[in-house]
Scaffold this motif. Structure first.
Motif, PDB file in Angstrom:
ATOM      1  N   THR A   1       0.751  -1.056   0.007  1.00 22.98           N
ATOM      2  CA  THR A   1      -0.022   0.023  -0.255  1.00 22.98           C
ATOM      3  C   THR A   1       0.880   1.281   0.144  1.00 22.98           C
ATOM      4  O   THR A   1       0.556   2.441  -0.436  1.00 22.98           O
ATOM      5  CB  THR A   1      -0.961   0.060   1.294  1.00 22.98           C
TER       6      THR A   1
ATOM      7  N   ARG B   1       0.005   4.327   2.394  1.00 24.85           N
ATOM      8  CA  ARG B   1      -1.186   4.934   2.339  1.00 24.85           C
ATOM      9  C   ARG B   1      -2.440   4.243   3.112  1.00 24.85           C
ATOM     10  O   ARG B   1      -3.662   4.793   3.111  1.00 24.85           O
ATOM     11  CB  ARG B   1      -1.646   4.930   0.943  1.00 24.85           C
TER      12      ARG B   1
ATOM     13  N   GLN C   1     -10.387   7.411   0.282  1.00 23.50           N
ATOM     14  CA  GLN C   1     -10.065   8.635  -0.917  1.00 23.50           C
ATOM     15  C   GLN C   1      -8.731   8.992  -0.947  1.00 23.50           C
ATOM     16  O   GLN C   1      -8.013   9.210  -1.766  1.00 23.50           O
ATOM     17  CB  GLN C   1     -11.012   9.920  -0.567  1.00 23.50           C
ATOM     18  N   LYS C   2      -7.974   8.985   0.470  1.00 27.47           N
ATOM     19  CA  LYS C   2      -6.673   9.360   0.663  1.00 27.47           C
ATOM     20  C   LYS C   2      -5.712   8.111  -0.086  1.00 27.47           C
ATOM     21  O   LYS C   2      -4.493   8.365  -0.261  1.00 27.47           O
ATOM     22  CB  LYS C   2      -6.332   9.633   1.963  1.00 27.47           C
ATOM     23  N   SER C   3      -6.213   7.034  -0.095  1.00 24.70           N
ATOM     24  CA  SER C   3      -5.318   5.866  -0.858  1.00 24.70           C
ATOM     25  C   SER C   3      -5.314   5.985  -2.259  1.00 24.70           C
ATOM     26  O   SER C   3      -4.391   5.267  -2.970  1.00 24.70           O
ATOM     27  CB  SER C   3      -5.764   4.667  -0.284  1.00 24.70           C
ATOM     28  N   ARG C   4      -6.221   6.755  -2.845  1.00 24.97           N
ATOM     29  CA  ARG C   4      -6.095   6.521  -4.309  1.00 24.97           C
ATOM     30  C   ARG C   4      -5.436   7.895  -5.042  1.00 24.97           C
ATOM     31  O   ARG C   4      -5.287   8.631  -4.335  1.00 24.97           O
ATOM     32  CB  ARG C   4      -7.553   6.794  -4.783  1.00 24.97           C
ATOM     33  N   SER C   5      -4.960   7.350  -6.279  1.00 21.33           N
ATOM     34  CA  SER C   5      -4.286   8.550  -7.067  1.00 21.33           C
ATOM     35  C   SER C   5      -5.359   9.606  -7.386  1.00 21.33           C
ATOM     36  O   SER C   5      -6.304   9.115  -7.867  1.00 21.33           O
ATOM     37  CB  SER C   5      -3.585   7.997  -8.148  1.00 21.33           C
TER      38      SER C   5
ATOM     39  N   HIS D   1      -5.278   1.045   3.855  1.00 27.49           N
ATOM     40  CA  HIS D   1      -6.193   0.368   3.073  1.00 27.49           C
ATOM     41  C   HIS D   1      -7.417   1.245   2.576  1.00 27.49           C
ATOM     42  O   HIS D   1      -8.157   1.865   3.428  1.00 27.49           O
ATOM     43  CB  HIS D   1      -6.842  -0.744   3.772  1.00 27.49           C
ATOM     44  N   LYS D   2      -7.613   1.106   1.394  1.00 31.09           N
ATOM     45  CA  LYS D   2      -8.856   1.872   0.768  1.00 31.09           C
ATOM     46  C   LYS D   2      -9.080   3.261   1.108  1.00 31.09           C
ATOM     47  O   LYS D   2      -8.360   4.011   1.928  1.00 31.09           O
ATOM     48  CB  LYS D   2     -10.098   1.008   0.981  1.00 31.09           C
TER      49      LYS D   2
ATOM     50  N   GLY E   1      -7.043  11.384  -5.501  1.00 28.20           N
ATOM     51  CA  GLY E   1      -7.814  11.415  -4.402  1.00 28.20           C
ATOM     52  C   GLY E   1      -7.566  12.556  -3.253  1.00 28.20           C
ATOM     53  O   GLY E   1      -6.477  12.297  -2.489  1.00 28.20           O
TER      54      GLY E   1
END
Length: 144
Positions: free
Chosen positions: A30, A33, A38-42, A35-36, A44
């Protein structure tokens, strides 16, 4: 020494963290970042102060106070400072030339702080009651 030869002190800079480069690095999978979410996504991200749709703190608190736009245009002069002006007939321009008030000052008021022994004539300058009494007692006068 030249600008193009200046370097940071020893130990002042660190190499950037390389994330997502395998388990052994300690920042694999990960990549720090979690797991899962909004803050984990590019891509986001959300604006500063965003609270997930809840009314933000800066909007929950009441507005308070006032900042005058003419604050910088007002100036005060003490009675004791009037003695520093070379001329006997004092106006706003004379105070600016003497360096007692700022160059952008428009409204000037003389306050009753200190003492005055020199007779001066004030033109186009506001005066407090106490200052007016002190100026007239010293033989000066106030013309508004």
């Amino acid at each position: 020494m030249f600008l193009n030869t200046i370097q940071s002190a020893e130990g002042a800079t660190h190499s950037s963290r390389r994330v997502g480069r395998g388990i052994g690095s300690g920042l694999g999978k990960t990549g720090g970042r979690g797991h899962k979410g909004q803050k984990s996504r590019s891509g986001g991200f959300h604006k500063v102060g965003f609270e997930g749709g809840q009314m933000p703190l800066q909007r929950r608190l009441p507005k308070r106070g006032f900042k005058s736009l003419t604050y910088a245009l007002n100036a005060e002069v003490c009675l004791s400072e009037l003695a520093l002006v070379a001329v006997d007939e004092i106006d706003v321009l004379a105070l600016k030339q003497a360096g007692l008030i700022a160059a952008n000052a428009q409204n000037v008021k003389v306050i009753a702080s200190g003492k005055i022994s020199k007779a001066v004539t004030l033109k186009g300058i506001k005066v407090t009651k106490g200052a007016k009494v002190a100026i007239e007692a010293a033989g000066g006068k106030v013309e508004e």
